[in-house]
Structure formats: structure tokens, C-alpha cells
Design a protein around this motif. Structure first.
Motif, PDB file in Angstrom:
ATOM      1  N   ALA A 139      12.099  32.705  21.308  1.00 56.56           N
ATOM      2  CA  ALA A 139      10.872  32.086  21.801  1.00 56.56           C
ATOM      3  C   ALA A 139       9.846  31.935  20.683  1.00 56.56           C
ATOM      4  CB  ALA A 139      10.299  32.903  22.941  1.00 56.56           C
ATOM      5  N   CYS A 140       9.760  32.953  19.833  1.00 57.75           N
ATOM      6  CA  CYS A 140       8.818  32.897  18.708  1.00 57.75           C
ATOM      7  C   CYS A 140       9.214  31.830  17.706  1.00 57.75           C
ATOM      8  CB  CYS A 140       8.741  34.257  18.019  1.00 57.75           C
ATOM      9  SG  CYS A 140       7.968  35.544  19.024  1.00 57.75           S
TER      10      CYS A 140
ATOM     11  N   GLU B 175      17.887  45.574  26.567  1.00 58.95           N
ATOM     12  CA  GLU B 175      16.811  45.674  25.588  1.00 58.95           C
ATOM     13  C   GLU B 175      17.043  44.753  24.400  1.00 58.95           C
ATOM     14  OE1 GLU B 175      17.306  49.891  25.126  1.00 58.95           O
ATOM     15  OE2 GLU B 175      15.370  50.293  26.084  1.00 58.95           O
TER      16      GLU B 175
ATOM     17  N   ARG C 282      10.000  47.791  20.250  1.00 57.04           N
ATOM     18  CA  ARG C 282      10.572  48.498  21.395  1.00 57.04           C
ATOM     19  C   ARG C 282      11.952  49.081  21.100  1.00 57.04           C
ATOM     20  NH1 ARG C 282      10.462  44.389  26.257  1.00 57.04           N
ATOM     21  NH2 ARG C 282      11.283  43.068  24.569  1.00 57.04           N
TER      22      ARG C 282
ATOM     23  N   ARG D 110      15.745  37.149  23.074  1.00 54.16           N
ATOM     24  CA  ARG D 110      15.015  36.052  23.733  1.00 54.16           C
ATOM     25  C   ARG D 110      13.602  35.925  23.171  1.00 54.16           C
ATOM     26  NH1 ARG D 110      17.939  37.766  28.443  1.00 54.16           N
ATOM     27  NH2 ARG D 110      16.293  39.256  28.957  1.00 54.16           N
ATOM     28  N   LYS D 111      12.971  37.067  22.896  1.00 51.47           N
ATOM     29  CA  LYS D 111      11.628  37.066  22.326  1.00 51.47           C
ATOM     30  C   LYS D 111      11.632  36.427  20.944  1.00 51.47           C
ATOM     31  CE  LYS D 111       7.858  40.184  20.998  1.00 51.47           C
ATOM     32  NZ  LYS D 111       7.422  41.616  20.938  1.00 51.47           N
ATOM     33  N   ALA D 112      12.651  36.771  20.128  1.00 51.41           N
ATOM     34  CA  ALA D 112      12.751  36.204  18.783  1.00 51.41           C
ATOM     35  C   ALA D 112      12.992  34.702  18.835  1.00 51.41           C
ATOM     36  CB  ALA D 112      13.870  36.894  18.008  1.00 51.41           C
TER      37      ALA D 112
ATOM     38  N   GLU E 210      11.782  44.326  16.225  1.00 50.33           N
ATOM     39  CA  GLU E 210      11.290  44.583  17.580  1.00 50.33           C
ATOM     40  C   GLU E 210      10.847  46.036  17.724  1.00 50.33           C
ATOM     41  OE1 GLU E 210       9.787  44.614  20.862  1.00 50.33           O
ATOM     42  OE2 GLU E 210      10.623  42.636  20.335  1.00 50.33           O
TER      43      GLU E 210
ATOM     44  N   LYS F 224      19.032  42.088  24.408  1.00 50.08           N
ATOM     45  CA  LYS F 224      18.951  40.714  24.897  1.00 50.08           C
ATOM     46  C   LYS F 224      17.497  40.260  25.028  1.00 50.08           C
ATOM     47  CE  LYS F 224      23.282  40.527  27.537  1.00 50.08           C
ATOM     48  NZ  LYS F 224      23.871  40.403  28.889  1.00 50.08           N
ATOM     49  N   GLY F 225      16.644  41.168  25.514  1.00 46.55           N
ATOM     50  CA  GLY F 225      15.222  40.838  25.627  1.00 46.55           C
ATOM     51  C   GLY F 225      14.592  40.591  24.267  1.00 46.55           C
ATOM     52  N   ALA F 226      14.946  41.408  23.277  1.00 45.81           N
ATOM     53  CA  ALA F 226      14.422  41.223  21.917  1.00 45.81           C
ATOM     54  C   ALA F 226      14.911  39.913  21.323  1.00 45.81           C
ATOM     55  CB  ALA F 226      14.850  42.392  21.035  1.00 45.81           C
TER      56      ALA F 226
END
Length: 312
Positions: free
Chosen positions: A304-305, A294, A52, A300-302, A50, A296-298
Motif C-alpha cells: 500500500a505504501c 502478521e 510490529r 499488504r502495508k508495504a 515493520e 501478510k499484514g506487513a
């Protein structure tokens, strides 16, 4: 020089007074070990995946996670062996190697946490100068300095330790090769090594603790000057995880070293050693991620991908 029969191996006692609990403890500690590897490996993977999260705070966190993986791996396999064999034997070279990595990685952990406290000081107390000072080059230098310093401090002592002859009692009343029992088994005078060990301990533990306390005094002073409660809470949340980990580590170490000898119990010290070497590396990933938006957001993104190809 002390007379006695030369020895070629040590016997690790582990926890001899737990008859009937060996298998349950083996299973519990093995699961803790697997979770520790998975949790710290997850932090390294998610930070590198990630963009970010590729900032100084998480770069140092990756260093800490990498250190924890090898720190727990240095001790846990032999600890597990003490639960399933009648006599856990370890050769002198392997014992010295385990002692070296245990104290090298342990020393490095104190240094990494001190650097992380400096990073939090810069982020909170010098926010305008933070991006220009905490560059990737400086972060790499600070990281390398912690590893090189930890290696050098322990390696210099180990060069003297490996030259000692050993004789007499070869039983180590611990679950890993601690330097104290090893020195007691030496046939020659170990005063120099003991003094070097004491000096290194004073430099690393109280020294790093002092620097960390100074950093947090400035951090707390700066946070208290923030006018809004929301601002204070947000600033404190950025260092709460690090402060928790520091408190656990130094709390366990100070408990072992500062208790009066007359009232101390070596069995209690061994239990605290388990907490410090087995449980703390397990808790660190959860402490740093459980309230971290941050990360947790990464995550969720992983996730989702990973689901996207199946939805297509």
C-alpha cells in the motif's frame, strides 16, 4: 603415514549418472537458488521495516533467514558448476573453506532452531513472564551464542584438518566438499579428527533435538490444558511453522545417519543432501509466511505504501 602422490586439488563428481539432464537441472537449481535468496531476504527486510514484527520470534527468524542465505550460497554455485563442466575441480584450500562454512552454518542452524523452540516454550508456557524474560538483550545474547558456538565447534576441528597432507585419490563423490571423503584422502592417521567429528555430531544433532523435544512436550501439555478449542488452535498456530521446519531438517538428517549401512545407497543420500541444503532453505520463507497473518499484514502495508506515491 600413507605413501602416495601429493594432491593439490579435489574433483567433485556431483551427479555423474544424469547425462542429458544437466542443463534442465542447472536451470531448476539456479531458479531455486534465486528464489531462496529473494524469499529469505524478503523476511529480513519485512521484519526490519515493520515495527510490529520486531519481537523475539521474528528476530530469531531473521537469524535463520540470514543463515539460510549463506548456507545455500556455500554449496549451490559449485553444484551448478558440476552440471556445465566436464570436471568440477576445486583447490584444497577452497575445498576446506567450503567444508568449514557448510558445517559451521549447518551447526548454527540446529542451534538457532533450538533457541526458537525455547522462545515458543516461553511464549506459550510462561506468557506472563515472557516479556520480562525474553528481552532484546537476552535475545541478542542467545543469537550470538548460537553463531559463536557453531563457529567454535567447527573451527577447532578445521584447525587440525588444514594441517593434514593429502595424497592418493582426489575424487569426491559428492556435489560439495564433505569431510568424510576429505579425511579419506589424508596421508596420515585421522582417528582424532574422526572422534572429534563424532563427538561434535552427537552434541549438536541429538543434543539440540532432545532440547527441542523437551520444549515441545511442555508446549503440547500446556496447549492441551487450554479449555477452548479456539485458544488451543491459536496457541498451536504460533509454533506450527517452527515445528514443520524442525521436522524437515531432523527428518532428513536422521534419514541419512540412521539408515543401516548394508541397505543404504550413497546416491539416495546425495539426493537427501540436495533436499536438505537446497530445498529446505527455499521452503522456510514460505512455511513461515504462508499462514502468518502478521507477515501478510506487513506485506499488504508495504504494498500500500509503495502504491501511494503513484496514486498521488
Amino acid at each position: 603415514m600413507r605413501n602416495g602422490t601429493a594432491i593439490t586439488e579435489f574433483i567433485l563428481l556431483g551427479f555423474p549418472g544424469i547425462q542429458g539432464l544437466q542443463i534442465p537441472l542447472f536451470i531448476v537449481i539456479f531458479l531455486i537458488y534465486v528464489l531462496t535468496l529473494a524469499g529469505n531476504g524478503f523476511i529480513i527486510a519485512i521484519v526490519w521495516a515493520e515495527p510490529r514484527l520486531q519481537i523475539p520470534m521474528y528476530f530469531f527468524l531473521c537469524n535463520l533467514s540470514f543463515q539460510e542465505i549463506w548456507y545455500v550460497t556455500t554449496v549451490t554455485p559449485k553444484l551448478l558448476e558440476t552440471f556445465v563442466v566436464v570436471k568440477a575441480v576445486i583447490s584444497i584450500p577452497c575445498c576446506l573453506l567450503q567444508a568449514f562454512f557448510h558445517f559451521f552454518l549447518g551447526t548454527t542452524e540446529f542451534l538457532i532452531l533450538t533457541i526458537m523452540s525455547f522462545d515458543r516454550y516461553m511464549a506459550i508456557c510462561k506468557p506472563l513472564h515472557y516479556p520480562s524474560i525474553m528481552t532484546s538483550h537476552l535475545c541478542l545474547q542467545l543469537s550470538l551464542s548460537s553463531w559463536v558456538t557453531g563457529f567454535t565447534i567447527v573451527f577447532c576441528q578445521m584447525l587440525l584438518l588444514i594441517q593434514l597432507p593429502f595424497c592418493g585419490n582426489n575424487v569426491i563423490n559428492h556435489f560439495y566438499c564433505d569431510v568424510g571423503p576429505i579425511l579419506k584422502a589424508a596421508c596420515t592417521d585421522t582417528t582424532v579428527l574422526e572422534l572429534l567429528g563424532l563427538l561434535a555430531t552427537i552434541l549438536v544433532i541429538p543434543g539440540s533435538l532432545l532440547l527441542t523435544v523437551i520444549s515441545y512436550i511442555y508446549i503440547l501439555s500446556t496447549i492441551l490444558q487450554i479449555p477452548s478449542a479456539t485458544g488451543r488452535q491459536k496457541a498451536f498456530s504460533t509454533c506450527a511453522s517452527h515445528l514443520t521446519v524442525v521436522s524437515l531438517l531432523y527428518g532428513a538428517v536422521l534419514f541419512m545417519y540412521l539408515r543401516p549401512t548394508a541397505h543404504s545407497s550413497f546416491k539416495i543420500n546425495k539426493v537427501v543432501s540436495v533436499l536438505n541444503t537446497i530445498l529446505t532453505p527455499l521452503l522456510n520463507p514460505f512455511i513461515y509466511t504462508i499462514r502468518n497473518k502478521e507477515v501478510k499484514g506487513a506485506l499488504r502495508k508495504a504494498m500500500a505504501c509503495s502504491k501511494a506515491p503513484y496514486q498521488e
